[in-house]
Design an enzyme around this catalytic site. Structure first.
Site, PDB file in Angstrom:
ATOM      1  CG  ASP A 202      -1.852   1.119   1.342  1.00 37.46           C
ATOM      2  OD1 ASP A 202      -1.651   2.117   0.644  1.00 37.46           O
ATOM      3  OD2 ASP A 202      -2.819   0.995   2.120  1.00 37.46           O
ATOM      4  CG  HIS A 203       3.338   3.961  -3.139  1.00 37.52           C
ATOM      5  ND1 HIS A 203       4.169   4.653  -2.284  1.00 37.52           N
ATOM      6  CD2 HIS A 203       4.026   3.820  -4.300  1.00 37.52           C
ATOM      7  CE1 HIS A 203       5.300   4.940  -2.906  1.00 37.52           C
ATOM      8  NE2 HIS A 203       5.252   4.431  -4.126  1.00 37.52           N
ATOM      9  NE  ARG A 204      -3.980   3.899   1.698  1.00 38.12           N
ATOM     10  CZ  ARG A 204      -5.058   3.527   2.377  1.00 38.12           C
ATOM     11  NH1 ARG A 204      -6.024   4.383   2.643  1.00 38.12           N
ATOM     12  NH2 ARG A 204      -5.177   2.284   2.795  1.00 38.12           N
TER      13      ARG A 204
END
Lengths: 483, 429
Positions: free
Chosen positions: B398-400
Site C-alpha cells: 500500500d503506497h500510502r
C-alpha cells in the site's frame, strides 16, 4: 429421550433459579432440579423468613418502647407466635410461588427430586415418584451450603436448632443460648430478644462478626445488644449439653474453666459449609479447594469442561446476591457471550439492630491492596434529620478513600436502613467514583440518603452538619485534590 | 392451525445481516426441527439456517439475493400436524461442527455454541482499574485487556472512548471512508449481445463478496508490486529433511511455514508491513501480534484462512494448522473467526501457474506477498553456472504507507532469510 436438555441447573436457590431463567431466556432448553422448595435456603429458611421475623420483632419493640416516647400509649400488646410464624410462612410461600411462575413463564422445566451424578453427562434424580435420568450438554451446580455442626451439638431442629429450626419455632423460648456470634446468630438473637426471649451468646473468639464487618460498626451493634439485654460471652467454647427436665445445661470452656449455661433452646450458628460432599461430585472428579468449595475459574467453570458451579458451593462470600450475579453470568457464558466475574465489590448486609452494611474494602484490606494513604471519616446518623425523626439516631456512615485520588474504596454503614443505603455505595465503587462525585450529587432532603453525601463531604474534610477543621482555601470550596 | 415465523437467527461474531443464497425448502414442504431451510452467506462463509420448529412451509418471505438483517422473519411455517415427537426430536451433534456451525450457535439451537465457549477467558479488571462496569464489559467484548489501557480521565479513569480508540488501534479497523474523498464512479451500462449466446447467472454469495472486497480495495489502496527471484537451494534441502521428520509426526511440512517464519522475522524489522491505516481516524495502526493469512483456492472461490499468533508457533505447529485450515477451507467448514484478523497475506498462486502476478491486497492489510513456482535454473555463481532451485516472489504494498525503496529493502531482508534457512535460527524466539 425427553430428559435431554441443553442446560441443567441443580438447585433452585437464588443462584440456580436465576441461572435457569437466564439460560431459558437465551434460548437453551433448560431444566432445574430442586430437592426441597423453589427459592432454596434464601427464600424458605434464610434471608426472607428471617427478615419477616426481624420486621415483626422491630415493630413490637417500637410499639413497646418507642411509641410511648412519641405519645402513643398502646396497652394490651400481645404476641401470637403461631400467627407470626404463619404470616412469615405466607411470605415465603408467596415468593417461592413467584419463582415457580417465573421459571414456567420462561419455559424452564422444573424437576423435583434429589440429583446425583451418574457420570459426567447424566444425573439420576430421585423423588417420591421414582428415579429418572436427566442428561444435558451443560450442568450448573448451585446446590448451596448448610449449617456447620460442632462436636457435642447435633442439629435436630428441636433441641439444637440451626436458623431453619429457629425460624420455625411456634413457641417463644424463655431462654435461648446462641452458639456463634456471626451474622446469622446476631440477627436471630436480636429478634428473639425483641420478641421477649432472654438471649445469651457464646462466641469462641474475642469479638462479634470477626473479619466480616468494620470494627466501629460492630461496636454500635454490641451496645444495642446490651440494651436489649443480650449477654455476650467471648472466648467461650461450647462443649456439650445435657437435658435437665424441659431445659438444657450447656457446658462451655471459658479460659480453661468450665462454665454452665442454662437454656430451653439451643441455637447453633457457627457458620455454613458448602454441600460439595453430596450429589456424587467426588465420583465424577470435580475438584474442590481445601475448604470444600468447588474450584471454578472466572467464568464459573469447574475442572470438567461441561460443568459449572455458582453461589455458596463455588466459594466465599456465601451471599445470595453473589449467587444471582453468577447465575446470570454463567448462563451468558454458556451462550457464548464474552463474560467473566469482574465485580469490584459484593456488598454485604447484616440485619442486626441497627443494620450493618458494607461495600468495598475494610481499612485493613485497603492497606493490603497497597493503598498506604487513606482518607477516612464518619458521618453520624444523629446529625441527620430523618434518622432522628425516625427515633433511629444510632450509627454512622464511614467512608474510606484513596488520599491521592479521592477514589472511594470502602463504605461501612451502621444505622437505620443501612441495607437500603449501601446500594449507592456499591454503584459508586463499581463506577470508580471519587468522593466529590458523591458530595456533588444532590441528595433529597429529608432522607437517610443524605448521610452518604455528608459522609463524602466529611471525608473530604468539610461536612456541613458536623464540626470539622476550618477550610484551607476559601476560593475553591475546600481541599479538593485535582488529579 | 398455527402459523409461526422462522427468523434469521443471530449468527454471532458480530454478524448483523446475511445474504440469502438459496432456499433449501419450497412452499408445501414439511420441515423437521433443525432441518436446514436456507443457505445464508455472511462475510465469506456460507451457512445453513436450521428451522427451530417443525411443520409445513407456508410462505417464503425473502428472495434469493436479498440481504436479510438478523431476526428478520424468513418464512412462515404451519406447525399444526407436526407430531410432538418430531418437535422434540433432539439433535445431538454439537461436538462435530458442520458447515453451518456458526448458525447452530444462534438462539434457537444454542447447543453447538456451548462447546466453543470454553476457550474464551477474558481478562478481569484489577482492583486498581477505574472504569465503570459497562466500560469493563465493553473492553472484554472487544477482546481488550482493560488493565493495559492508560486511562485518560480524572485520576486515571479509563473511559469508554479510551477503550474504543484502543480497539481501533488493536487492528479492528473500521470499515470507514478512505482519507481521500473518492469521486463517485458511474458504472457504465452493460449492454448484452443482441444475438443471444449469453447466459445470465446472479452474482451471489462468496463471489459477490469477493467482487465487493476487491473493488473496494483497488479503489482505496494505491498498489504497487515489486518482483524478484530467490535462490532457494538451501531451503529446498532443509525442507526435504524436515519433511521426513514432520512425516514421523504425521505432519506434512510444506514450504509455507518457512515462508511464514521468514516473513514474520522480516515484519519485525519493518513494522510498517504489520500495520493498517485507520482512514477515519487518519492514524497508522501498528500491530504487535502476527496473524498470517494465506490464500486458499476452494470450490466456492478464494478464501483466506488466518493462522493466529503465528510468531508463537513452531514450524511443525504451523504446518499442522495450515493443513487443518486448508482442509476446512476446501470443505467449506471455516468459521468466520478463522478468516479474520490477518496482518498480512501470502498468496501462492504460483503453485498453479505463472511466473509473476500483481495480487490485490487484503484490506485493511497493507501488503500481500506472492509466492511462485520453484524451478530448476542455472545460476552463474563463483565463475560458473550451477544448478539451483529458484523461486519468484512478489511483494505488493500500500503506497500510502510503504514507499518503493522500503519495499525493496523488505524483500531483500526477506530473501536473506528464505535463501538461508539457518538465518531463521537467529530469529527464533
Amino acid at each position: 429421550m425427553a430428559n435431554k436438555y441443553d442446560v441443567c441447573v441443580i438447585g433452585a436457590g437464588p443462584g440456580g433459579y436465576v441461572a435457569a431463567i437466564r439460560s431459558a431466556q437465551l434460548g437453551f432448553k433448560t431444566a432445574i432440579i430442586e430437592r426441597e422448595a423453589l427459592g432454596g435456603v434464601c427464600l424458605n429458611v434464610g434471608c426472607i423468613p428471617s427478615k419477616a421475623m426481624i420486621t415483626a420483632a422491630h415493630f413490637l419493640h417500637k410499639a413497646q418502647h418507642e411509641a410511648p416516647k412519641m405519645g402513643i400509649n398502646i396497652s394490651g400488646i400481645d404476641l401470637d407466635m403461631g400467627k407470626l410464624v404463619d404470616w412469615k410462612q405466607s411470605v415465603c410461600d408467596r415468593m417461592s410461588k413467584g419463582v415457580e411462575q417465573l421459571l414456567k413463564g420462561n419455559k424452564a422445566t422444573i424437576i423435583s427430586g434429589e440429583a446425583t451424578f451418574k457420570n459426567q453427562t447424566t444425573l439420576s434424580v430421585k423423588s417420591s415418584k421414582g428415579t429418572e435420568e436427566v442428561t444435558a450438554d451443560k450442568f450448573i451446580i448451585a446446590t448451596g451450603s448448610r449449617p456447620i455442626e460442632i462436636p457435642g451439638f447435633k442439629i435436630d431442629e428441636n433441641e439444637v436448632c440451626s436458623s431453619t429450626g429457629a425460624l420455625a419455632m411456634t413457641e417463644l423460648p424463655k431462654k435461648v443460648v446462641v452458639i456463634g456470634g456471626g451474622y446469622i446468630g446476631l440477627e436471630i438473637s436480636s429478634y428473639l430478644a425483641k420478641l421477649g426471649s432472654e438471649v445469651e451468646i457464646l462466641e469462641a473468639s474475642d469479638a462479634l462478626l470477626t473479619g466480616v464487618a468494620d470494627k466501629d460498626c460492630v461496636q454500635v451493634v454490641a451496645r444495642k445488644l446490651k440494651k436489649l439485654g443480650v449477654k455476650v460471652n467471648f472466648n467461650t467454647f461450647a462443649k456439650k449439653y445435657v437435658k435437665k427436665g424441659k431445659s438444657f445445661e450447656i457446658t462451655a470452656e471459658v479460659k480453661g474453666k468450665e462454665t454452665v449455661f442454662a437454656a430451653d433452646k439451643i441455637l447453633l450458628t457457627v457458620g455454613r459449609k458448602p454441600n460439595s460432599d453430596q450429589m456424587g461430585l467426588d465420583k465424577i472428579g470435580i475438584e474442590l479447594d481445601q475448604h470444600g468449595f468447588i474450584k471454578v475459574d472466572p467464568q464459573m467453570k469447574t475442572n470438567l469442561a461441561n460443568i459449572y458451579a455458582i453461589g455458596d458451593i463455588a466459594g466465599q462470600p456465601m451471599l445470595a446476591h453473589k449467587a444471582s450475579h453468577e447465575g446470570v453470568l454463567v448462563a451468558e457464558v454458556l451462550a457464548g457471550q464474552n463474560r467473566v466475574y469482574d465485580a469490584k465489590t459484593v456488598p454485604a448486609v447484616i440485619f442486626t439492630d441497627p443494620e450493618i452494611a458494607s461495600a468495598g474494602m475494610l481499612e485493613s484490606e485497603c492497606k493490603e491492596q497497597g493503598y498506604t494513604d487513606l482518607k477516612i471519616a464518619k458521618f453520624p446518623f444523629a446529625a441527620n434529620g430523618r434518622a432522628v425523626s425516625m427515633m433511629e439516631p444510632d450509627g454512622f456512615v464511614k467512608m474510606i478513600a484513596d488520599k491521592k485520588t479521592n477514589v472511594l474504596l470502602g463504605v461501612h454503614i451502621v444505622g437505620p436502613e443501612a441495607s437500603n443505603l449501601i446500594s449507592e455505595a456499591a454503584l459508586a465503587i463499581e463506577m470508580g467514583a471519587r468522593l466529590e462525585d458523591l458530595a456533588l450529587t444532590i441528595h433529597p432532603h429529608p432522607t437517610l440518603g443524605e448521610t452518604m453525601m455528608e459522609a463524602a463531604e466529611a471525608t473530604l474534610g468539610h461536612a456541613i452538619h458536623m464540626i470539622q477543621k476550618p477550610l484551607k482555601s476559601k476560593s475553591n470550596g475546600g481541599p479538593t485534590a485535582h488529579v | 392451525m398455527s402459523i409461526e415465523n422462522v427468523n434469521l437467527p443471530d449468527i454471532g461474531e458480530g454478524v448483523t445481516e446475511g445474504e440469502m443464497v438459496s432456499w433449501l425448502v419450497a412452499v408445501g414442504d414439511s420441515v423437521e426441527v433443525d432441518q436446514p431451510v436456507a443457505e445464508i452467506m455472511t462475510d465469506k462463509a456460507t451457512v445453513e439456517v436450521p428451522s427451530p420448529i417443525a411443520g409445513t412451509v407456508k410462505e417464503l418471505l425473502v428472495s434469493e439475493g436479498d440481504v436479510v438483517p438478523i431476526e428478520t422473519a424468513m418464512l412462515k411455517v404451519d406447525t399444526a400436524g407436526a407430531s410432538a415427537s418430531a418437535a422434540a426430536a433432539p439433535k445431538t451433534a454439537p461436538a462435530e461442527p458442520v458447515a453451518n456451525e456458526p448458525v447452530a450457535a444462534a438462539a434457537p439451537t444454542p447447543a453447538a455454541n456451548v462447546a466453543s465457549t470454553s476457550t474464551i477467558q477474558p481478562p478481569v479488571a484489577s482492583s486498581k482499574v477505574l472504569a465503570t462496569p459497562s466500560t469493563r464489559r465493553l473492553a472484554r467484548e472487544l477482546n481488550i485487556d482493560i488493565n493495559n489501557i492508560p486511562g485518560s480521565g480524572l485520576a486515571g479513569r479509563v473511559t469508554r472512548d479510551d477503550v474504543l480508540s484502543k480497539s481501533n488501534g488493536a487492528g479492528a479497523v473500521s470499515a470507514g471512508t478512505p482519507m481521500m474523498k473518492m469521486p463517485e464512479i458511474k458504472v457504465p451500462q452493460f449492454n448484452g449481445s443482441a444475438t443471444g449466446g449469453e447466459e445470465r447467472v446472479p452474482l451471489r454469495g462468496i463471489r459477490r463478496k469477493i467482487a465487493q472486497q476487491m473493488q473496494m480495495t483497488k479503489q482505496v489502496v494505491p498498489h504497487f508490486t515489486l518482483m524478484d527471484e530467490a535462490n532457494v537451494t538451501e531451503l529446498y534441502k532443509t525442507r526435504k529433511k524436515v519433511k521426513e521428520i514432520g512425516a514421523s509426526y504425521g505432519v506434512k511440512v510444506t514450504y509455507l511455514p518457512f515462508i511464514m517464519k521468514a516473513l514474520i522475522a522480516t515484519m519485525r524489522e519493518f513494522p510498517m508491513f504489520n500495520a493498517s491505516i485507520d482512514d477515519n481516524a487518519e492514524e497508522i495502526v501498528y500491530k504487535k501480534y502476527f496473524n498470517i493469512g494465506f490464500a486458499a483456492d476452494t470450490p466456492q472461490g478464494l478464501l483466506v484462512p488466518v493462522v493466529k499468533n503465528a510468531d508463537q508457533k513452531t514450524i511443525l505447529q504451523l504446518a499442522q494448522e495450515i493443513t487443518e485450515l486448508s482442509n476446512k477451507a476446501r470443505d467449506g467448514k471455516l468459521a468466520l473467526d478463522e478468516m479474520k484478523g490477518a496482518c498480512i497475506t501470502i498468496t501462492n498462486i504460483g503453485s498453479v501457474g505463472g511466473t509473476y502476478a500483481t495480487p490485490i491486497i487484503n484490506h485493511p492489510e497493507v501488503a500481500i506477498v506472492g509466492v511462485y513456482k520453484m524451478v530448476d535454473k542455472p545460476v552463474f555463481m563463483d565463475g560458473k553456472f550451477k544448478a539451483a532451485k529458484v523461486m519468484n516472489y512478489t511483494v505488493t504494498a500500500d503506497h500510502r504507507l510503504i514507499d518503493g525503496a522500503v519495499a525493496a529493502n523488505f524483500l531483500n531482508a526477506f530473501f536473506k532469510r528464505i535463501e538461508n534457512p539457518s538465518h531463521l535460527l537467529l530469529d527464533m524466539i
